[in-house]
Design a protein around this motif. Structure first.
Motif, PDB file in Angstrom:
ATOM      1  N   ALA A 185     -12.458 -34.994 -12.617  1.00 40.61           N
ATOM      2  CA  ALA A 185     -13.101 -34.134 -13.476  1.00 40.61           C
ATOM      3  C   ALA A 185     -12.064 -33.529 -14.512  1.00 40.61           C
ATOM      4  O   ALA A 185     -12.147 -32.347 -14.145  1.00 40.61           O
ATOM      5  N   PRO A 186     -11.410 -34.391 -15.127  1.00 37.78           N
ATOM      6  CA  PRO A 186     -10.256 -33.946 -15.889  1.00 37.78           C
ATOM      7  C   PRO A 186     -10.800 -32.505 -17.023  1.00 37.78           C
ATOM      8  O   PRO A 186     -10.043 -31.968 -17.391  1.00 37.78           O
ATOM      9  N   HIS A 187     -12.195 -32.583 -17.387  1.00 39.39           N
ATOM     10  CA  HIS A 187     -12.692 -31.776 -18.156  1.00 39.39           C
ATOM     11  C   HIS A 187     -12.894 -29.966 -17.454  1.00 39.39           C
ATOM     12  O   HIS A 187     -13.044 -29.368 -18.198  1.00 39.39           O
ATOM     13  N   VAL A 188     -12.672 -30.309 -16.065  1.00 41.70           N
ATOM     14  CA  VAL A 188     -12.874 -28.903 -15.449  1.00 41.70           C
ATOM     15  C   VAL A 188     -11.302 -28.356 -15.322  1.00 41.70           C
ATOM     16  O   VAL A 188     -10.374 -29.026 -15.118  1.00 41.70           O
ATOM     17  N   PRO A 189     -11.472 -27.002 -15.571  1.00 42.58           N
ATOM     18  CA  PRO A 189      -9.873 -26.480 -15.482  1.00 42.58           C
ATOM     19  C   PRO A 189      -9.376 -26.849 -14.062  1.00 42.58           C
ATOM     20  O   PRO A 189     -10.074 -26.735 -13.097  1.00 42.58           O
ATOM     21  N   ALA A 190      -8.233 -26.976 -13.923  1.00 42.04           N
ATOM     22  CA  ALA A 190      -7.530 -27.231 -12.596  1.00 42.04           C
ATOM     23  C   ALA A 190      -7.814 -26.297 -11.619  1.00 42.04           C
ATOM     24  O   ALA A 190      -8.075 -26.324 -10.626  1.00 42.04           O
ATOM     25  N   ASP A 191      -7.540 -24.839 -11.968  1.00 43.11           N
ATOM     26  CA  ASP A 191      -7.761 -23.838 -11.203  1.00 43.11           C
ATOM     27  C   ASP A 191      -8.910 -23.603 -10.643  1.00 43.11           C
ATOM     28  O   ASP A 191      -9.234 -23.078  -9.591  1.00 43.11           O
ATOM     29  N   LEU A 192      -9.971 -23.779 -11.498  1.00 43.46           N
ATOM     30  CA  LEU A 192     -11.595 -23.837 -10.981  1.00 43.46           C
ATOM     31  C   LEU A 192     -11.828 -25.083 -10.095  1.00 43.46           C
ATOM     32  O   LEU A 192     -12.463 -24.780  -9.055  1.00 43.46           O
ATOM     33  N   CYS A 193     -11.182 -26.301 -10.157  1.00 45.60           N
ATOM     34  CA  CYS A 193     -11.273 -27.340  -9.293  1.00 45.60           C
ATOM     35  C   CYS A 193     -10.780 -26.937  -7.945  1.00 45.60           C
ATOM     36  O   CYS A 193     -11.442 -27.401  -6.971  1.00 45.60           O
ATOM     37  N   GLU A 194      -9.665 -26.113  -7.941  1.00 46.73           N
ATOM     38  CA  GLU A 194      -9.023 -25.889  -6.554  1.00 46.73           C
ATOM     39  C   GLU A 194      -9.802 -24.740  -5.931  1.00 46.73           C
ATOM     40  O   GLU A 194     -10.057 -24.751  -4.764  1.00 46.73           O
ATOM     41  N   GLU A 195     -10.349 -23.856  -6.979  1.00 43.64           N
ATOM     42  CA  GLU A 195     -11.268 -22.865  -6.331  1.00 43.64           C
ATOM     43  C   GLU A 195     -12.604 -23.444  -5.501  1.00 43.64           C
ATOM     44  O   GLU A 195     -12.816 -22.996  -4.466  1.00 43.64           O
ATOM     45  N   MET A 196     -13.089 -24.213  -6.314  1.00 40.17           N
ATOM     46  CA  MET A 196     -14.175 -25.278  -5.735  1.00 40.17           C
ATOM     47  C   MET A 196     -13.784 -25.893  -4.454  1.00 40.17           C
ATOM     48  O   MET A 196     -14.675 -25.970  -3.390  1.00 40.17           O
ATOM     49  N   ALA A 197     -12.646 -26.487  -4.409  1.00 39.28           N
ATOM     50  CA  ALA A 197     -12.117 -26.949  -2.970  1.00 39.28           C
ATOM     51  C   ALA A 197     -12.042 -26.104  -1.991  1.00 39.28           C
ATOM     52  O   ALA A 197     -12.251 -26.634  -0.966  1.00 39.28           O
ATOM     53  N   HIS A 198     -11.777 -24.834  -2.341  1.00 45.05           N
ATOM     54  CA  HIS A 198     -11.680 -24.044  -1.220  1.00 45.05           C
ATOM     55  C   HIS A 198     -13.053 -23.358  -0.774  1.00 45.05           C
ATOM     56  O   HIS A 198     -13.330 -22.995   0.183  1.00 45.05           O
ATOM     57  N   SER A 199     -14.194 -23.386  -1.824  1.00 43.22           N
ATOM     58  CA  SER A 199     -15.283 -22.793  -1.552  1.00 43.22           C
ATOM     59  C   SER A 199     -16.229 -23.588  -1.009  1.00 43.22           C
ATOM     60  O   SER A 199     -17.072 -23.216  -0.199  1.00 43.22           O
ATOM     61  N   LEU A 200     -16.369 -24.977  -1.216  1.00 40.61           N
ATOM     62  CA  LEU A 200     -17.386 -25.812  -0.710  1.00 40.61           C
ATOM     63  C   LEU A 200     -17.062 -26.008   1.081  1.00 40.61           C
ATOM     64  O   LEU A 200     -18.181 -25.879   1.604  1.00 40.61           O
ATOM     65  N   PRO A 201     -15.914 -25.895   1.462  1.00 40.61           N
ATOM     66  CA  PRO A 201     -15.866 -26.005   2.982  1.00 40.61           C
ATOM     67  C   PRO A 201     -16.533 -24.538   3.669  1.00 40.61           C
ATOM     68  O   PRO A 201     -17.088 -24.803   4.765  1.00 40.61           O
ATOM     69  N   LEU A 202     -16.197 -23.347   2.773  1.00 44.73           N
ATOM     70  CA  LEU A 202     -17.148 -22.407   3.544  1.00 44.73           C
ATOM     71  C   LEU A 202     -18.733 -22.299   3.484  1.00 44.73           C
ATOM     72  O   LEU A 202     -19.256 -21.801   4.212  1.00 44.73           O
ATOM     73  N   LEU A 203     -19.103 -22.909   2.349  1.00 50.03           N
ATOM     74  CA  LEU A 203     -20.404 -22.773   2.095  1.00 50.03           C
ATOM     75  C   LEU A 203     -20.999 -23.939   3.490  1.00 50.03           C
ATOM     76  O   LEU A 203     -21.969 -23.829   3.747  1.00 50.03           O
ATOM     77  N   TRP A 204     -20.171 -25.095   3.438  1.00 50.67           N
ATOM     78  CA  TRP A 204     -20.456 -25.908   4.716  1.00 50.67           C
ATOM     79  C   TRP A 204     -20.678 -25.212   6.171  1.00 50.67           C
ATOM     80  O   TRP A 204     -21.293 -25.693   6.910  1.00 50.67           O
ATOM     81  N   ALA A 205     -19.388 -24.452   6.309  1.00 49.07           N
ATOM     82  CA  ALA A 205     -19.310 -23.832   7.427  1.00 49.07           C
ATOM     83  C   ALA A 205     -20.486 -22.919   7.748  1.00 49.07           C
ATOM     84  O   ALA A 205     -21.151 -22.862   8.959  1.00 49.07           O
ATOM     85  N   ILE A 206     -21.078 -22.117   6.692  1.00 49.09           N
ATOM     86  CA  ILE A 206     -22.417 -21.510   6.822  1.00 49.09           C
ATOM     87  C   ILE A 206     -23.639 -22.345   7.178  1.00 49.09           C
ATOM     88  O   ILE A 206     -24.403 -22.034   8.079  1.00 49.09           O
ATOM     89  N   ALA A 207     -23.836 -23.373   6.613  1.00 47.07           N
ATOM     90  CA  ALA A 207     -24.773 -24.294   6.882  1.00 47.07           C
ATOM     91  C   ALA A 207     -24.711 -25.024   8.144  1.00 47.07           C
ATOM     92  O   ALA A 207     -25.671 -25.457   8.778  1.00 47.07           O
ATOM     93  N   LYS A 208     -23.482 -25.594   8.521  1.00 51.47           N
ATOM     94  CA  LYS A 208     -23.177 -26.297   9.706  1.00 51.47           C
ATOM     95  C   LYS A 208     -22.286 -26.106  10.816  1.00 51.47           C
ATOM     96  O   LYS A 208     -21.156 -26.480  10.505  1.00 51.47           O
ATOM     97  N   PRO A 209     -22.368 -24.636  11.359  1.00 52.31           N
ATOM     98  CA  PRO A 209     -21.245 -24.005  11.998  1.00 52.31           C
ATOM     99  C   PRO A 209     -20.639 -25.090  13.017  1.00 52.31           C
ATOM    100  O   PRO A 209     -19.421 -24.889  13.332  1.00 52.31           O
ATOM    101  N   GLN A 210     -21.507 -26.215  13.523  1.00 55.48           N
ATOM    102  CA  GLN A 210     -20.853 -26.949  14.666  1.00 55.48           C
ATOM    103  C   GLN A 210     -19.894 -27.696  13.832  1.00 55.48           C
ATOM    104  O   GLN A 210     -19.092 -28.600  14.513  1.00 55.48           O
ATOM    105  N   ASP A 211     -19.907 -27.743  12.827  1.00 48.65           N
ATOM    106  CA  ASP A 211     -18.690 -28.630  12.072  1.00 48.65           C
ATOM    107  C   ASP A 211     -17.406 -27.860  11.438  1.00 48.65           C
ATOM    108  O   ASP A 211     -16.699 -28.602  11.139  1.00 48.65           O
ATOM    109  N   ILE A 212     -17.383 -26.508  12.023  1.00 43.27           N
ATOM    110  CA  ILE A 212     -16.248 -25.775  11.696  1.00 43.27           C
ATOM    111  C   ILE A 212     -14.782 -26.366  12.005  1.00 43.27           C
ATOM    112  O   ILE A 212     -14.135 -26.361  11.619  1.00 43.27           O
TER     113      ILE A 212
END
Length: 267
Positions: A137-164
């Motif tokens: 996704a080269p059209h997305v700023p690199a820092d925003l991609c990095e922020e999403m890469a850190h955010s998605l696992p935390l959302l995943w953890a809320i939805a699926k705590p057994q996967d933590i």
């Protein structure tokens, strides 16, 4: 009309339908439905009702024997979709949970979990958008991609705590960075593997950051969408009223999927 869609007028009509069809494993709360629709609205690109609506109905075990009841339910779903989309167009916060005094509500925690689970359900349907690497996704700023890469696992953890334990294999940094500031903390209290108590603490940590996580998702959605060739700044609202001639069941579906109406949005 309230700005918080958790308490909107649509809930009074939609929720009784969800409760009527609740059956053991097939149980869909209003919060989860709202989170699901939020994910649909935020997902950039072509996302047809024929792709996301049936999984939602299946999840709730929703079937209608009476046409009028089905029509009423769908009208409210589309009204809710359009209200969410309107808020997105205005760059308003789509997270319906504010914390603060709401934390005193006995149903707050489960509501957050259900809403995030619905959002996560949609994200897993579009991993090419939400799970892509920065170079994809080269059209997305690199820092925003990095922020999403850190955010998605935390959302995943809320939805699926057994996967933590899979999301965060090493529990030591979490304990040292967050729990070590607690009164009476001692280094020997560190746990080298995840247990139920530690998993729940991590999940609560993620829930406490929900607003920031959703803000990152919204900003990523906007940036990703703007960079897509031919993709409009926002999807058009879904109409709840028919205009023009009646569509025959064997006619091409107006959503341009290439399928017959009866095999697509008219199914």
């Amino acid at each position: 009309m309230t700005d918080n869609l958790l308490h909107g007028s649509e809930r009074a009509i939609i929720e009784p339908f969800l409760q009527r069809f609740a059956d053991g494993e097939k149980q869909l709360s209003f919060e989860r439905l709202l989170g699901y629709l939020t994910g649909v609205v935020l997902t950039p690109g072509r996302f047809l009702p024929s792709e996301w609506l049936q999984p939602l109905m299946d999840e709730g075990g929703i079937e209608f024997n009476e046409l009028d009841q089905g029509k009423l339910f769908m009208e409210q779903i589309m009204l809710l979709y359009n209200r969410l989309n309107d808020r997105r167009l205005k760059s308003l916060d789509l997270c319906p949970f504010s914390g603060g005094s709401d934390l005193l509500d006995s149903g707050y925690f489960q509501g957050v979990v259900d809403w995030t689970t619905g959002l996560h359900d949609v994200m897993t349907m579009r991993t090419e958008v939400w799970g892509c690497e920065a170079e994809e996704a080269p059209h997305v700023p690199a820092d925003l991609c990095e922020e999403m890469a850190h955010s998605l696992p935390l959302l995943w953890a809320i939805a699926k705590p057994q996967d933590i334990p899979e999301i965060v294999p090493d529990p030591l940094p979490f304990q040292r960075n967050l729990l070590s500031s607690a009164e009476l903390w001692k280094e020997e209290m560190l746990k080298e593997s995840w247990d139920d108590e530690l998993i729940e603490l991590f999940r609560l940590f993620c829930i406490g950051r929900l607003q920031q996580l959703v803000d990152a998702v919204q900003r990523y959605s906007t940036a990703y969408g703007k960079g897509m060739t031919g993709y409009p700044a926002a999807p058009s609202p879904v109409s709840t009223m028919r205009r023009g001639p009646k569509i025959g069941r064997n006619d091409p579906c107006p959503c341009n999927s290439g399928k017959k109406y009866k095999k697509c949005c008219g199914s």
